[in-house]
Design an enzyme around this catalytic site. Structure first.
Site, PDB file in Angstrom:
ATOM      1  N   GLU A  35      -4.309  -8.199   2.703  1.00 59.69           N
ATOM      2  CA  GLU A  35      -3.828  -8.117   4.214  1.00 59.69           C
ATOM      3  C   GLU A  35      -4.073  -9.761   4.867  1.00 59.69           C
ATOM      4  O   GLU A  35      -4.326 -10.728   4.021  1.00 59.69           O
ATOM      5  CB  GLU A  35      -4.640  -7.441   4.913  1.00 59.69           C
ATOM      6  CG  GLU A  35      -5.072  -5.487   5.001  1.00 59.69           C
ATOM      7  CD  GLU A  35      -6.096  -4.672   5.269  1.00 59.69           C
ATOM      8  OE1 GLU A  35      -7.351  -5.320   6.189  1.00 59.69           O
ATOM      9  OE2 GLU A  35      -5.702  -3.596   5.434  1.00 59.69           O
ATOM     10  N   GLU A  88       2.439  -0.447  -2.384  1.00 59.01           N
ATOM     11  CA  GLU A  88       3.860  -0.044  -3.137  1.00 59.01           C
ATOM     12  C   GLU A  88       4.837  -1.212  -3.313  1.00 59.01           C
ATOM     13  O   GLU A  88       5.515  -1.056  -4.124  1.00 59.01           O
ATOM     14  CB  GLU A  88       3.949   1.348  -2.638  1.00 59.01           C
ATOM     15  CG  GLU A  88       4.451   1.138  -1.357  1.00 59.01           C
ATOM     16  CD  GLU A  88       2.696   2.494  -0.771  1.00 59.01           C
ATOM     17  OE1 GLU A  88       1.984   0.695  -1.011  1.00 59.01           O
ATOM     18  OE2 GLU A  88       2.911   3.473  -0.006  1.00 59.01           O
TER      19      GLU A  88
HETATM   20  N1  THU Z   1      -1.399   0.570   2.966  1.00 58.31           N
HETATM   21  C1  THU Z   1      -0.455   0.653   1.704  1.00 58.31           C
HETATM   22  O1  THU Z   1      -0.512  -0.623   1.277  1.00 58.31           O
HETATM   23  N2  THU Z   1       0.032   1.093   1.829  1.00 58.31           N
HETATM   24  C2  THU Z   1       0.391   2.296   2.544  1.00 58.31           C
HETATM   25  O2  THU Z   1       0.965   3.340   2.137  1.00 58.31           O
HETATM   26  C3  THU Z   1      -0.454   2.997   3.648  1.00 58.31           C
HETATM   27  C4  THU Z   1      -1.040   1.809   4.334  1.00 58.31           C
HETATM   28  C5  THU Z   1      -2.026  -0.599   3.562  1.00 58.31           C
HETATM   29  C6  THU Z   1      -2.182  -1.543   4.327  1.00 58.31           C
HETATM   30  C7  THU Z   1      -3.771  -2.112   4.855  1.00 58.31           C
HETATM   31  O3  THU Z   1      -4.074  -3.053   4.107  1.00 58.31           O
HETATM   32  C8  THU Z   1      -4.220  -0.656   4.435  1.00 58.31           C
HETATM   33  O4  THU Z   1      -3.368   0.080   3.387  1.00 58.31           O
HETATM   34  C9  THU Z   1      -4.282  -0.343   6.337  1.00 58.31           C
HETATM   35  O5  THU Z   1      -2.963   0.280   7.037  1.00 58.31           O
END
Ligand code: THU
Length: 137
Positions: free
Chosen positions: A47, A58
């Site tokens: 993030e 992914e």
């Molecule tokens: N996130 C992912 O890494 N993959 C997903 O398929 C859904 C969301 C992450 C993005 C963010 O850091 C956190 O999950 C919340 O949205």
């Protein structure tokens, strides 16, 4: 895909999840791309204070596979795991990336450690926009 291989793939994704950098959402996601030559590429969500540049697990795992020379025909399966109450399915942006970089029927395993399901990108993103849509003639 045998049971042992799938177990190892999910374990690697949960291992990757520990590397998630998620100080804003506190939601941790891990992913692992298993290739036909047995190589595995992991990714975690990373993030940013400028939320929009956050990068999903992914996508990071797939980009790692591609950055190491892998292509869609080399990919045998993908695991995406999270620590939420319910199983996380890939966000819209990741579905678009998966539709370009992974074969339609490649197994995608989803788990939150309690429940598990198998899907593929043909199911997750029907009628996707692709290279063919860019053809003019
Ligand atoms: N996130 C992912 O890494 N993959 C997903 O398929 C859904 C969301 C992450 C993005 C963010 O850091 C956190 O999950 C919340 O949205």
């Amino acid at each position: 895909m045998n049971t042992e291989e799938k177990k190892e793939l999910l374990e690697q994704a949960f291992h990757a999840m520990k590397h998630a950098y998620a100080p804003y959402s506190h939601y941790h996601v891990g992913a692992c791309v298993l290739c036909r030559n047995k190589a595995m590429y992991i990714g975690a969500n990373i993030e940013n204070a400028a939320y929009g540049v956050t990068s999903c697990a992914e996508r990071n795992a797939l980009f790692a596979a591609y950055s190491n020379g892998m292509r869609k025909q080399d990919i045998k399966a993908i695991a995406i795991v999270s620590d939420g109450e319910c199983i996380a399915t890939p966000c819209g942006a990741c579905r678009q990336v998966l539709s370009e970089l992974v074969q339609a029927d490649t197994p995608i395993y989803l788990s939150n450690g309690k429940e598990e399901m198998e899907t593929n990108i043909a199911t997750l993103l029907p009628m996707s926009f692709s290279q063919e849509d860019l053809d003019h003639e």
